[in-house]
Scaffold this active site. Structure first.
Site, PDB file in Angstrom:
ATOM      1  N   LYS A   1     -17.068 -23.792  -9.238  1.00 42.09           N
ATOM      2  CA  LYS A   1     -17.751 -24.310  -8.154  1.00 42.09           C
ATOM      3  C   LYS A   1     -19.256 -23.814  -8.169  1.00 42.09           C
ATOM      4  O   LYS A   1     -19.974 -24.778  -7.689  1.00 42.09           O
ATOM      5  CB  LYS A   1     -17.188 -24.025  -6.986  1.00 42.09           C
ATOM      6  CG  LYS A   1     -16.120 -24.449  -6.580  1.00 42.09           C
ATOM      7  CD  LYS A   1     -15.529 -24.029  -5.191  1.00 42.09           C
ATOM      8  CE  LYS A   1     -14.108 -24.580  -4.553  1.00 42.09           C
ATOM      9  NZ  LYS A   1     -13.712 -23.958  -3.511  1.00 42.09           N
TER      10      LYS A   1
ATOM     11  N   ASP B   1     -15.894 -28.413   1.731  1.00 39.58           N
ATOM     12  CA  ASP B   1     -15.220 -27.338   2.075  1.00 39.58           C
ATOM     13  C   ASP B   1     -15.483 -26.835   3.541  1.00 39.58           C
ATOM     14  O   ASP B   1     -14.966 -26.180   4.529  1.00 39.58           O
ATOM     15  CB  ASP B   1     -15.208 -25.869   1.170  1.00 39.58           C
ATOM     16  CG  ASP B   1     -14.615 -25.713  -0.062  1.00 39.58           C
ATOM     17  OD1 ASP B   1     -13.277 -26.817   0.129  1.00 39.58           O
ATOM     18  OD2 ASP B   1     -14.714 -25.391  -1.009  1.00 39.58           O
TER      19      ASP B   1
END
Ligand code: NAP
Length: 279
Positions: free
Chosen positions: A71, A108
């Site tokens: 990420k 997210d």
């Protein structure tokens, strides 16, 4: 829908990926809406990440998700970042642009906040505690600093120096200096006083951590609190069970998982992911 020469490809890049629920979620949504696309999970070793991202460009994919451990590592391989990805410092969604470039974003934070939206009024002016200071905690902190007006946001971490570095990274988004850092030993009063408690550690997750909880002092939980666990397997963790037993409102991590997927799906297809996919 059987794949044909027209079928578009969406990919998850991670290592490992075998546990991921993303293929099931996205493929169910493609099927439900009759979108001719397929979502596959691809295990990419850290050294191969640059080649994999170049492959996304060369193959003209519909979109991609990125998970542990890529990420943050993917940032320099992308052509541009959205402000939210820049602020969080991590990308979980890649959105190919019409000119062939790859835009990195982070869904997210949006996925995390979606289940809290009905509680916004309760959270304004309230205090929150986040357990953990890793990648997911960064998305949580971003969402809480930008979506509600908390009175205080306390990070409780076993490595307070890491939490302090996180707080420093968010200084620009925190002009009222809401962020504070406490060690586990000093956090009881903050936990008792918080309306929102968020577990952003793996404690409670199926496997080696299942019997554990980020906060073993269950007497600190009470009615009027929201206990939000990012862990989604099992659906009811020890943290949620103990908080609910004391009257708190439990929120499991599956809604966040679906929420972040729905936002990625919208960015790739322009369509709204159906709500009831059976997850
Ligand atoms: P991460 O970057 O590895 O961060 C994990 C955090 O938990 C770190 O602060 C770490 O502390 C702490 N931690 C790890 N083991 C611990 C232990 N034994 N005791 C106390 N603290 C511990 O992981 P992440 O990406 O933030 O993910 C955290 C959790 O959120 C995972 O369970 C993940 O599955 C879940 N998650 C769920 C969603 C969703 O959609 N529901 C999305 C993202 C993540 P150190 O820094 O000291 O190691």
């Amino acid at each position: 829908m059987t794949p044909t020469a027209h079928t578009r490809l969406a990919l998850l890049l991670g290592d490992p990926v075998a546990h991921s629920r993303s293929p099931a979620i996205h493929n169910a949504a493609f099927r439900a809406l009759g979108i001719d696309a397929v979502y596959l999970a691809s295990r990419v070793a850290p050294d191969d990440l640059g080649d994999a991202v170049a492959g996304l460009r060369a193959l003209g994919v519909l979109g991609a998700n990125v998970t542990i451990p890529h990420k943050q590592a993917i940032l320099p391989h992308l052509d541009a970042l959205t402000p939210v990805a820049e602020a969080i410092g991590a990308v979980n969604t890649v959105v190919p642009q019409p000119d062939g470039t790859l835009l990195g974003t982070n869904t997210d934070a949006a996925g995390f906040f979606e289940p809290l939206r009905p509680h916004t009024r309760q959270l304004n002016g309230a205090e929150a505690v986040v357990f953990g200071a890793g990648g997911a905690a960064r998305a949580v902190v971003y969402a809480l600093l930008t979506e509600v007006r908390l009175a205080r946001l306390t990070l409780v971490a076993r490595a307070p120096a890491k939490a302090t570095a996180l707080a420093d990274d968010f200084a620009q988004l925190d002009p009222r200096r809401l962020l504070a850092v406490l060690s586990n030993d000093d956090a009881s009063a903050a936990v008792q006083g918080a309306t929102l408690l968020v577990n952003a550690t793996p404690l409670g997750m199926h496997g080696a951590y299942e019997a554990e909880t980020p906060w073993p002092h269950a007497a600190d939980f009470h009615a009027g609190q929201i206990a939000y666990d990012l862990v989604y397997t099992p659906a009811e963790t020890r943290f949620l069970r103990e908080a609910a037993a004391r009257g708190a409102t439990p929120l499991g991590g599956m809604a966040m998982l679906i929420g972040q997927a729905a936002e990625a799906f919208r960015l790739w297809t322009g369509r709204t992911m159906p709500e009831d996919l059976g997850f």
